[in-house]
Design a protein around this motif. Structure first.
Motif, PDB file in Angstrom:
ATOM      1  N   ILE A  31      70.135 -26.462 -40.945  1.00 58.04           N
ATOM      2  CA  ILE A  31      69.693 -27.843 -41.082  1.00 58.04           C
ATOM      3  C   ILE A  31      70.489 -28.517 -42.181  1.00 58.04           C
ATOM      4  O   ILE A  31      70.691 -27.946 -43.257  1.00 58.04           O
ATOM      5  N   HIS A  32      70.934 -29.732 -41.902  1.00 55.73           N
ATOM      6  CA  HIS A  32      71.570 -30.583 -42.906  1.00 55.73           C
ATOM      7  C   HIS A  32      70.640 -31.777 -43.096  1.00 55.73           C
ATOM      8  O   HIS A  32      70.389 -32.521 -42.168  1.00 55.73           O
ATOM      9  N   GLU A  33      70.117 -31.945 -44.313  1.00 59.52           N
ATOM     10  CA  GLU A  33      69.160 -33.003 -44.603  1.00 59.52           C
ATOM     11  C   GLU A  33      69.762 -34.052 -45.512  1.00 59.52           C
ATOM     12  O   GLU A  33      70.433 -33.721 -46.476  1.00 59.52           O
ATOM     13  N   THR A  34      69.517 -35.329 -45.187  1.00 56.26           N
ATOM     14  CA  THR A  34      69.900 -36.425 -46.066  1.00 56.26           C
ATOM     15  C   THR A  34      68.635 -37.217 -46.388  1.00 56.26           C
ATOM     16  O   THR A  34      67.552 -36.860 -45.941  1.00 56.26           O
ATOM     17  N   ASP A  35      68.786 -38.294 -47.111  1.00 54.81           N
ATOM     18  CA  ASP A  35      67.633 -39.143 -47.424  1.00 54.81           C
ATOM     19  C   ASP A  35      67.127 -39.897 -46.204  1.00 54.81           C
ATOM     20  O   ASP A  35      65.997 -40.379 -46.202  1.00 54.81           O
ATOM     21  N   ASP A  36      67.949 -40.005 -45.161  1.00 55.62           N
ATOM     22  CA  ASP A  36      67.593 -40.814 -43.996  1.00 55.62           C
ATOM     23  C   ASP A  36      67.423 -40.050 -42.689  1.00 55.62           C
ATOM     24  O   ASP A  36      66.743 -40.524 -41.786  1.00 55.62           O
ATOM     25  N   ILE A  49      82.546 -27.233 -36.386  1.00 54.53           N
ATOM     26  CA  ILE A  49      81.812 -28.308 -35.711  1.00 54.53           C
ATOM     27  C   ILE A  49      80.720 -28.839 -36.627  1.00 54.53           C
ATOM     28  O   ILE A  49      80.518 -30.052 -36.725  1.00 54.53           O
ATOM     29  N   GLU A  50      80.008 -27.973 -37.328  1.00 61.68           N
ATOM     30  CA  GLU A  50      78.974 -28.425 -38.270  1.00 61.68           C
ATOM     31  C   GLU A  50      79.578 -29.369 -39.298  1.00 61.68           C
ATOM     32  O   GLU A  50      79.045 -30.457 -39.532  1.00 61.68           O
ATOM     33  N   ARG A  51      80.665 -28.961 -39.934  1.00 64.98           N
ATOM     34  CA  ARG A  51      81.294 -29.790 -40.965  1.00 64.98           C
ATOM     35  C   ARG A  51      81.741 -31.133 -40.391  1.00 64.98           C
ATOM     36  O   ARG A  51      81.540 -32.176 -41.011  1.00 64.98           O
TER      37      ARG A  51
END
Length: 70
Positions: A31-36, A49-51
């Protein structure tokens, strides 16, 4: 889930994007989480591909917010 255009067709089937705070109990993967938003990657997603998705989606999201939200 946010709609994503053909810009990310190279990663089709590897990821899903959800609004921040969405219940992300998806199973194995990363999982990649940001503020939005949250980007979920399936377990077998190549790191390249993830990057690329993380970088390009951040650019896409910024452009989208500027264009449609102001």
């Amino acid at each position: 889930m946010y709609e994503v255009n053909d810009r990310f067709s190279y990663a089709k089937g590897y990821f899903a994007i959800f609004p921040k705070g969405f219940n992300r109990a998806m199973g194995a993967g990363t999982i990649h989480e940001t503020d939005d938003y949250i980007i979920y990657f399936k377990e077998n997603t190549p790191k390249e591909i993830e990057r690329r998705v993380v970088k390009e989606y951040a650019e896409y999201y910024k452009e989208y917010m500027r264009k449609f939200i102001g």
